[in-house]
Scaffold this active site. Structure first.
Site, PDB file in Angstrom:
ATOM      1  N   HIS A 262       0.863  -1.226  -0.015  1.00 38.52           N
ATOM      2  CA  HIS A 262      -0.336  -0.227  -0.196  1.00 38.52           C
ATOM      3  C   HIS A 262       0.868   1.677  -0.210  1.00 38.52           C
ATOM      4  CE1 HIS A 262      -3.174  -3.095   0.967  1.00 38.52           C
ATOM      5  NE2 HIS A 262      -2.425  -3.130   1.819  1.00 38.52           N
TER       6      HIS A 262
ATOM      7  N   SER B 185      14.017  21.594 -16.170  1.00 33.92           N
ATOM      8  CA  SER B 185      13.046  22.365 -16.511  1.00 33.92           C
ATOM      9  C   SER B 185      13.504  23.960 -17.239  1.00 33.92           C
ATOM     10  CB  SER B 185      12.671  23.125 -15.117  1.00 33.92           C
ATOM     11  OG  SER B 185      11.703  24.459 -15.031  1.00 33.92           O
TER      12      SER B 185
ATOM     13  N   LYS C 103      15.657  21.830 -10.554  1.00 35.82           N
ATOM     14  CA  LYS C 103      14.932  21.192 -11.347  1.00 35.82           C
ATOM     15  C   LYS C 103      16.151  20.291 -12.118  1.00 35.82           C
ATOM     16  CE  LYS C 103      11.153  20.435 -10.819  1.00 35.82           C
ATOM     17  NZ  LYS C 103      10.144  20.075 -11.696  1.00 35.82           N
TER      18      LYS C 103
ATOM     19  N   GLU D 229       9.766   8.477 -16.836  1.00 33.42           N
ATOM     20  CA  GLU D 229       7.932   8.816 -17.167  1.00 33.42           C
ATOM     21  C   GLU D 229       7.494   8.897 -18.344  1.00 33.42           C
ATOM     22  OE1 GLU D 229       8.342  13.336 -14.120  1.00 33.42           O
ATOM     23  OE2 GLU D 229       8.385  13.322 -15.380  1.00 33.42           O
TER      24      GLU D 229
END
Ligand code: ARG
Length: 462
Positions: A161, A282, A288, A295
Site C-alpha cells: 500500500h 526545467s 530542477k 515518466e
C-alpha cells in the site's frame, strides 16, 4: 494515385474515386514490409518453378526483377515510393515487376492472393521483431540480475500500500522485476512460436488451386510449420493480438518499475540519484532535475494498451474469412514494436546508470515500525498464538507512537511489560538484519536466499 494501375481493374468499368484510394490505401505504412514482400515473392517464384507452373527462365527473370526492386528501394528509400504509388506494398511491387520484366511478371501471382501474401509478410516481419524484442528484454533482465547481485545485502524498506511494511534487500526487490521479465520472455517466445507458421498457399481463402509445395516454401522462408486451414490462415490475427498483449504487459511491468524510479528520485525518498545524462532540466526552474525517462516509459503504456484493445476490437465479430478490417492491424503492431524497442533500450541504460543511496534506505527502514511483524513472530516462535502476539505487538507500537519512540528504542524492561516472553535477544532480533535473517525460506528476502535467487536467475535460459 487515382490513376495507378489496379490489380483488380478488369471487372470495373469506372476508375476509382480519389477518396476511395486515399481511404483504402495501406502503402503509407505497409511499405515497411517491402523486404518481407520481396522475400516471400522470391520463394514463391521458386515454388511455382518446382510445381512446373513457370519455367526456369521465367523464375530467374522474376527473381532478378524482384532483387532489382529491393535494391532500388534499399537505396532510394522514401523517394522510391514517391515514384511508385499504389494501393499497398504488394500491388506496388507486382506492378513494378511487370513494368521491369514485362509479361513474365504477370505469372507471379498464380494461385496466390494478397490475403495469404499479406499475413505471410507480416508473420515474417513480426518473427524478426519478436526476436529483437526478446534479446532486448534479456539484456534488461540481465542488468536487473547484475545489480540485484551487487545489492543482495543492501537493506531497504519493503512496501505494501506504499506504506513501509517489512525490511527487504534491494537485491530482492530488483529480482521481483527479474521474475516479471522472465514471464514476459516466456510469453514472447510462445507468441513467436505461434507466429512461426507459413500461411502462403491458402489463396484467397479456399487454398491455392495450384500444387504449390507448401513444406518447401516453409523451409525456404524459415517457417517451422504450415497452417492447417486456409480459411483460418487468412483470417487469423491471434499472433498479433498475443504479441500486442505480451508487449503491453511487458511495458506495464516497466511502468511499475518506472513509477518507483520517479518516487525514489524525489527529495522525499532520496533512494536513488539519476545520472545527469539520463535526466532533464526545467526551462524555468533552475534547480530542477526531472525523471523524464521513467515518466515516458510509464506514459507509453497508454498507447501500448490502446493498440491491444484496438486489435481485439477489430477482430470482434469479424465473419470469416479475410475482411479489409484486418488491414488495420499493421499500424498497431508497427507502433507497439517501435515503442517497446526504444523503451527496453533506454530502460536498460537508465538502470545501469542509477546510483543507489544505501544510507538513505537504511535510515528510512530504521526509523519505521517495519520491524513490528518480526516482534510478533518472535513471540509466536516461543509458543504464543500469532493472533495474540499480533495484538501484544500492536500495543507496543501504540505505546511507542504515544511516547514518540520506535520499537528499537524500547528497553528490556519496557518489552517485558508487554509480554514476559520477550527476552534479552528481542533487541537484536528486530534490527533490520535480524528481520532479514529470519526470512531464509526459498523465495524470501534473507541475503543468502537473494544471492541464490540471483544465481538461479543468471543460469535461466529462454
Ligand atoms: N493491404 C491489405 C491488408 O493489409 C492486403 C490484403 C488485401 N486483400 C484484399 N482482398 N483486398 O490487409
Amino acid at each position: 494515385m487515382a490513376n495507378t494501375k489496379k490489380l483488380w481493374s478488369g471487372r470495373f468499368s469506372k476508375g476509382a474515386a480519389k477518396l476511395l484510394d486515399e481511404f483504402n490505401s495501406s502503402l503509407g505504412f505497409d511499405k515497411r514490409l517491402y523486404k518481407e514482400d520481396v522475400e516471400c515473392s522470391m520463394a514463391y517464384a521458386l515454388a511455382l518453378l518446382s510445381a512446373r507452373i513457370i519455367s526456369q527462365k521465367e523464375a530467374s527473370k522474376i527473381t532478378n526483377g524482384l532483387k532489382r526492386i529491393k535494391s532500388q528501394i534499399d537505396s532510394k528509400g522514401e523517394k522510391w515510393f514517391l515514384e511508385n504509388k499504389g494501393e499497398d506494398i504488394h500491388t506496388v511491387i507486382e506492378n513494378k515487376l511487370i513494368n521491369l520484366i514485362g509479361e513474365t511478371g504477370k505469372k507471379l501471382h498464380t494461385g496466390r492472393s494478397r490475403n495469404d501474401q499479406v499475413v505471410t509478410d507480416v508473420r515474417l516481419w513480426f518473427k524478426k521483431e519478436l526476436k529483437e524484442i526478446i534479446v532486448l528484454t534479456e539484456i534488461l533482465r540481465n542488468t536487473f540480475i547484475k545489480i540485484a547481485k551487487k545489492h543482495y545485502k543492501t537493506v531497504m524498506p519493503g512496501y505494501t500500500h506504499l506504506q513501509q511494511a517489512q525490511p527487504v534487500t534491494l537485491g530482492h526487490h530488483l529480482l521481483a522485476y527479474e521474475q516479471k521479465l522472465s514471464r514476459d520472455l516466456e510469453r514472447l517466445n510462445e507468441c513467436l512460436n505461434r507466429t512461426d507458421i507459413l500461411t502462403l498457399g491458402s489463396g484467397a481463402l479456399a487454398g491455392s488451386g495450384f500444387p504449390i509445395n507448401r513444406n518447401l516454401l516453409a523451409k525456404k522462408l524459415g517457417f517451422k510449420k504450415i497452417s492447417e486451414n486456409s480459411i483460418d490462415a487468412v483470417s487469423d490475427r491471434d499472433f498479433i493480438a498475443e504479441g500486442l498483449f505480451s508487449i503491453a504487459l511487458l511495458n506495464i511491468h516497466l511502468s511499475q518499475w518506472a513509477e518507483e524510479m520517479i518516487l525514489w528520485s524525489t527529495e522525499e525518498f532520496g533512494f536513488i540519484e539519476i545520472s545527469d545524462a539520463y535526466a532533464t532540466g526545467s526551462s524555468m526552474m533552475p534547480q530542477k532535475k526531472n525523471p523524464d525517462i521513467p515518466e515516458l516509459v510509464r506514459g507509453k503504456t497508454g498507447r501500448l494498451v490502446g493498440n491491444l484493445t484496438a486489435m481485439l476490437n477489430i477482430l470482434k465479430g469479424l465473419p470469416l474469412a479475410y475482411n479489409k478490417d484486418l488491414q488495420e492491424d499493421k499500424e498497431l503492431v508497427l507502433d507497439s514494436v517501435d515503442n517497446i524497442k526504444i523503451v527496453l533500450k533506454i530502460s536498460n541504460e537508465f538502470l545501469q546508470n542509477i546510483v543507489f543511496n544505501k544510507d538513505r534506505m537504511l535510515i528510512s527502514v530504521s526509523n519505521s515500525f517495519s520491524n513490528a511483524t518480526e516482534a510478533a513472530d518472535y513471540l509466536t516462535k516461543k509458543g504464543v498464538p500469532f493472533r495474540i502476539a499480533h495484538g501484544v505487538t500492536g500495543k507496543a507500537v501504540l505505546y511507542c507512537i504515544k511516547n514518540k519512540k520506535l520499537l528499537k528504542d524500547l528497553t528490556q524492561n519496557e518489552w517485558k511489560k508487554f509480554h514476559n516472553l520477550f527476552g534479552n535477544d528481542i533487541i537484536e532480533k528486530i534490527k533490520a538484519n535480524g528481520c532479514l535473517n529470519s526470512r531464509k525460506i526459498h523465495g524470501g528476502t534473507a541475503s543468502e536466499q537473494v544471492l541464490k535467487a540471483a544465481n538461479r536467475a543468471k543460469k535461466k535460459r529462454f
